[in-house]
Design an enzyme around this catalytic site. Structure first.
Site, short mmCIF file in Angstrom:
data_model
loop_
_atom_site.label_atom_id
_atom_site.label_comp_id
_atom_site.label_asym_id
_atom_site.label_seq_id
_atom_site.Cartn_x
_atom_site.Cartn_y
_atom_site.Cartn_z
N ILE A 124 0.84 -1.20 0.00
CA ILE A 124 0.00 0.00 0.00
C ILE A 124 0.88 1.26 0.00
O ILE A 124 1.47 1.62 1.01
CB ILE A 124 -1.00 0.00 1.18
CG1 ILE A 124 -1.81 1.31 1.20
CG2 ILE A 124 -0.30 -0.26 2.52
CD1 ILE A 124 -3.01 1.29 2.11
N HIS A 141 3.27 -3.87 3.73
CA HIS A 141 4.28 -2.81 3.67
C HIS A 141 3.76 -1.58 2.94
O HIS A 141 2.87 -1.66 2.10
CB HIS A 141 5.56 -3.31 2.98
CG HIS A 141 5.49 -3.27 1.48
ND1 HIS A 141 5.95 -2.19 0.75
CD2 HIS A 141 4.99 -4.15 0.58
CE1 HIS A 141 5.75 -2.44 -0.55
NE2 HIS A 141 5.18 -3.61 -0.67
N CYS A 142 4.34 -0.43 3.30
CA CYS A 142 4.14 0.80 2.54
C CYS A 142 5.54 1.27 2.15
O CYS A 142 6.34 0.45 1.70
CB CYS A 142 3.34 1.84 3.34
SG CYS A 142 3.84 2.05 5.06
N LEU A 143 5.87 2.53 2.30
CA LEU A 143 7.24 2.95 1.99
C LEU A 143 8.15 2.80 3.21
O LEU A 143 9.21 2.20 3.12
CB LEU A 143 7.26 4.40 1.49
CG LEU A 143 6.65 4.64 0.11
CD1 LEU A 143 6.85 6.09 -0.31
CD2 LEU A 143 7.29 3.71 -0.93
#
Length: 209
Positions: A37, A87-89
């Site tokens: 995401i 996970h994202c950034l």
């Protein structure tokens, strides 16, 4: 490679963008599903099952609309005995929000305890204020229906998620207590240091008569 993903519950991990490409880490944790995401979320590795959600880390970004798909994706993976990485950034805000919603659904935790439990495993977890408000609203209006839906769709939860989350919550409380004690101790030392400096300064500017 990655900075290190953190296990939140058995077979459920949070990490950052680099962790999602760290084949060694993914293999080590038996991860076969990746929930990605961020603004340009897309599949990156062959052989992985992905759920990609394009979303910004903005307080106005609606994440509640993605909770049901995310929870189903995570839960189905865990029921298979396989690992899921969310996970994202940075692994701080967007991914944490989705995992907190999942923890709320598989336990009886409110959003604050669920977030604290996640922080027990991943200390940097910190959804933006807009996402925290969405989690609060989810807890007030939707989580009970989600718990019913999850049970009706997948049956009884075979995991000890409530106990595992409680251990993380207790760990976070211990971390907070230790930090508070350390801050208090540092404050006392600094105060003592200032008092000492003040005394030295006073003695330097006084003369005997």
């Amino acid at each position: 490679m990655g900075n290190g993903m953190n296990k939140i519950l058995p077979s459920l991990f949070i990490g950052n963008f680099k962790d999602a490409r760290d084949v060694e880490q993914l293999h080590k944790n038996n991860i076969t599903h990746i929930l990605s995401i961020h603004d340009s979320a897309r599949p990156m590795l062959e052989g992985m099952k992905y759920l990609c959600i394009p979303a910004s880390d903005s307080p106005s970004q609606n994440l509640i609309q993605h909770f049901k798909d995310s929870i189903a994706f995570i839960h189905e993976c865990r029921l298979k005995g396989e690992g899921c990485l969310v996970h994202c950034l940075a692994g701080v805000s967007r991914s944490v929000t989705l995992v907190v919603a999942y923890v709320m659904t598989v336990t009886d935790f409110g959003w604050e305890d669920a977030l604290s439990a996640v922080r027990g495993a991943r200390t940097c977890a910190n959804p933006n204020m807009g996402f925290q408000k969405q989690l609060e609203d989810f807890g007030k209006h939707d989580v009970y229906q989600f718990r019913t839906w999850l049970k009706e769709t997948y049956g009884e939860n075979p995991f000890n998620d409530k106990d595992d989350a409680k251990q993380l919550l207790d760990k976070h409380k211990q971390q907070e207590a230790a930090e508070s004690q350390s801050a208090t101790s540092s404050g006392r030392q600094w105060s003592s240091h200032l008092t000492s400096l003040s005394s030295m300064s006073y003695s330097n500017y006084t003369t005997e008569t």
